[in-house]
Write a protein that holds these residues in place. Structure first.
Motif, PDB file in Angstrom:
ATOM      1  N   ARG A   1      -7.142   2.445   1.410  1.00  0.00           N
ATOM      2  CA  ARG A   1      -6.536   2.032   0.245  1.00  0.00           C
ATOM      3  C   ARG A   1      -6.302   0.483   0.290  1.00  0.00           C
ATOM      4  O   ARG A   1      -6.371  -0.066  -0.704  1.00  0.00           O
ATOM      5  CB  ARG A   1      -5.132   2.865   0.337  1.00  0.00           C
TER       6      ARG A   1
ATOM      7  N   GLN B   1     -10.907   2.714  -7.570  1.00  0.00           N
ATOM      8  CA  GLN B   1     -11.541   2.894  -6.273  1.00  0.00           C
ATOM      9  C   GLN B   1     -12.902   2.014  -6.303  1.00  0.00           C
ATOM     10  O   GLN B   1     -13.707   2.082  -7.110  1.00  0.00           O
ATOM     11  CB  GLN B   1     -11.786   4.359  -6.356  1.00  0.00           C
TER      12      GLN B   1
ATOM     13  N   LYS C   1      -5.196   5.895  -7.158  1.00  0.00           N
ATOM     14  CA  LYS C   1      -4.933   4.809  -7.904  1.00  0.00           C
ATOM     15  C   LYS C   1      -5.937   4.621  -8.977  1.00  0.00           C
ATOM     16  O   LYS C   1      -6.866   5.177  -9.165  1.00  0.00           O
ATOM     17  CB  LYS C   1      -4.888   3.603  -6.585  1.00  0.00           C
TER      18      LYS C   1
ATOM     19  N   LYS D   1      -8.705  11.080  -2.427  1.00  0.00           N
ATOM     20  CA  LYS D   1      -7.866  10.135  -2.851  1.00  0.00           C
ATOM     21  C   LYS D   1      -8.447   8.471  -3.239  1.00  0.00           C
ATOM     22  O   LYS D   1      -8.033   7.813  -4.059  1.00  0.00           O
ATOM     23  CB  LYS D   1      -6.727   9.741  -1.682  1.00  0.00           C
ATOM     24  N   ASN D   2      -9.490   8.359  -2.479  1.00  0.00           N
ATOM     25  CA  ASN D   2      -9.913   6.985  -2.134  1.00  0.00           C
ATOM     26  C   ASN D   2     -11.491   6.786  -2.847  1.00  0.00           C
ATOM     27  O   ASN D   2     -11.838   5.602  -3.058  1.00  0.00           O
ATOM     28  CB  ASN D   2      -9.903   6.611  -0.856  1.00  0.00           C
TER      29      ASN D   2
ATOM     30  N   ALA E   1       0.829  -1.181   0.012  1.00  0.00           N
ATOM     31  CA  ALA E   1      -0.013  -0.073   0.152  1.00  0.00           C
ATOM     32  C   ALA E   1       0.907   1.233   0.038  1.00  0.00           C
ATOM     33  O   ALA E   1       0.349   2.362  -0.243  1.00  0.00           O
ATOM     34  CB  ALA E   1      -0.931  -0.018   1.230  1.00  0.00           C
TER      35      ALA E   1
END
Length: 337
Positions: A203, A307, A304, A248-249, A184
């Motif tokens: 994450r 998600q 990333k 971010k996620n 991660a």
């Protein structure tokens, strides 16, 4: 032989807590264990105290204070073990607090991280703020815990004595498989402190892993050892970091929707601080939002490729915890619907 475990305590000017709690940690009942203090460039005599009184404890020195997230990243680069336990310096442990959690995590290759039951060190029958019986997020990614909703802390009457998958495990006593830590990428150092463990768990969940709560192990947390609860800087970090980890996620379109609603809810908190005579906290919310907006491009680069659908994650309460607590007057996790 049991899997190797490294307890890693990140220290910054925490001599008093090390003196109080490290002797108990050294009595932990586990046969493949190393105990490490990572020092974040303390300016007190923590290091000399450790060298004189606890010569078996390994000390890893950071050249400056990298905060909680960056400090752990720097230290764990130099640690080899199957499991890392990130343990706050202000935590009292019971003798058999490690093995039950490791046994749970060994039972399933999909379990990446876990936490024990976390109770208050000053009243050991009461759940504690930072973790309690496992962390959840609400529909707008507002964090809360089983056993603790806002400022209501439940007594432990065995109501959370079952193993359960949760959304996030507390950074106060955070167990993680080292291979998952590395996969991660560790903690996000830009968060500095607060919610960095939630981000890491999120994450990991997006990677298909599970986060677990183990009731068969207990620790007792003082809380607020570095930043007190009533602290404008802590308020700033919480408001800023919560928005960052959402960006971010969450899936892209979902992120825009939920962050917009969340910022509106934060604006209500802004007015509350203003009307209750707490201008420093009002400014902390404004500063948190401004710095979130300034970092949009940088944060976007951390996203990333995939998600997962947020509502399908285990540990998501598909309603607003703010509405449930303040409007519906629900004070206990077990009464949430």
């Amino acid at each position: 032989m049991n899997p190797s475990v490294a307890i890693v305590i990140l220290n910054w000017n925490g001599k008093a807590y090390l003196k109080q709690f490290l002797p108990g940690i050294l009595l932990s009942e586990y046969d493949n264990l190393q105990i490490i203090v990572g020092d974040n460039a303390s300016t007190d005599d923590s290091v000399s105290f450790l060298q004189e009184n606890f010569p078996t404890v390994k000390i890893i020195h950071n050249d400056r204070n990298y905060g909680f997230a960056g400090g752990y990243n720097k230290v764990l680069e130099r640690v080899e073990a199957d499991y890392f336990i990130l343990l706050n310096s202000d935590v009292e442990v019971s003798p058999n607090w490690i093995k039950p959690v490791i046994q749970l995590m060994e039972s399933d290759t999909k379990i990446a991280a876990a936490q024990p039951k976390i109770k208050w060190q000053l009243n050991k029958n009461q759940f504690e703020y930072a973790g309690a019986a496992g962390g959840y997020l609400d529909i707008y990614a507002f964090p809360f815990c089983r056993g603790r909703l806002f400022n209501v802390y439940e007594l432990d009457n065995g109501q959370y004595n079952e193993q359960q998958e949760v959304f996030w495990a507390s950074g106060a006593a955070f167990f993680i498989k080292s291979k998952c830590w590395r996969e991660a990428g560790g903690l996000d150092a830009d968060l500095f402190a607060h919610m960095e463990e939630i981000d890491l768990c999120w994450r990991l969940k997006n990677l298909g892993y599970k986060i677990m709560y183990c009731p068969d192990a207990e620790v007792y947390h003082v809380g607020g050892g570095t930043l007190q609860t009533e602290n404008p800087f802590k308020t700033y970090l919480n408001f800023r970091n919560n928005l960052i980890i959402m960006q971010k996620n969450l899936p892209a379109g979902d992120a825009v929707f939920r962050i917009t609603i969340r910022m509106f809810i934060d604006f209500i908190a802004w007015w509350h601080f203003l009307l209750t005579g707490k201008p420093k906290f009002t400014m902390a919310v404004s500063k948190g939002h401004w710095h979130f907006l300034k970092s949009l491009s940088k944060t976007n680069k951390k996203r990333k490729i995939a998600q997962k659908d947020y509502a399908k994650h285990t540990g998501v309460y598909n309603n607003s915890i703010v509405w449930a607590f303040f409007i519906r007057k629900i004070k206990y996790f077990s009464n949430l619907t």
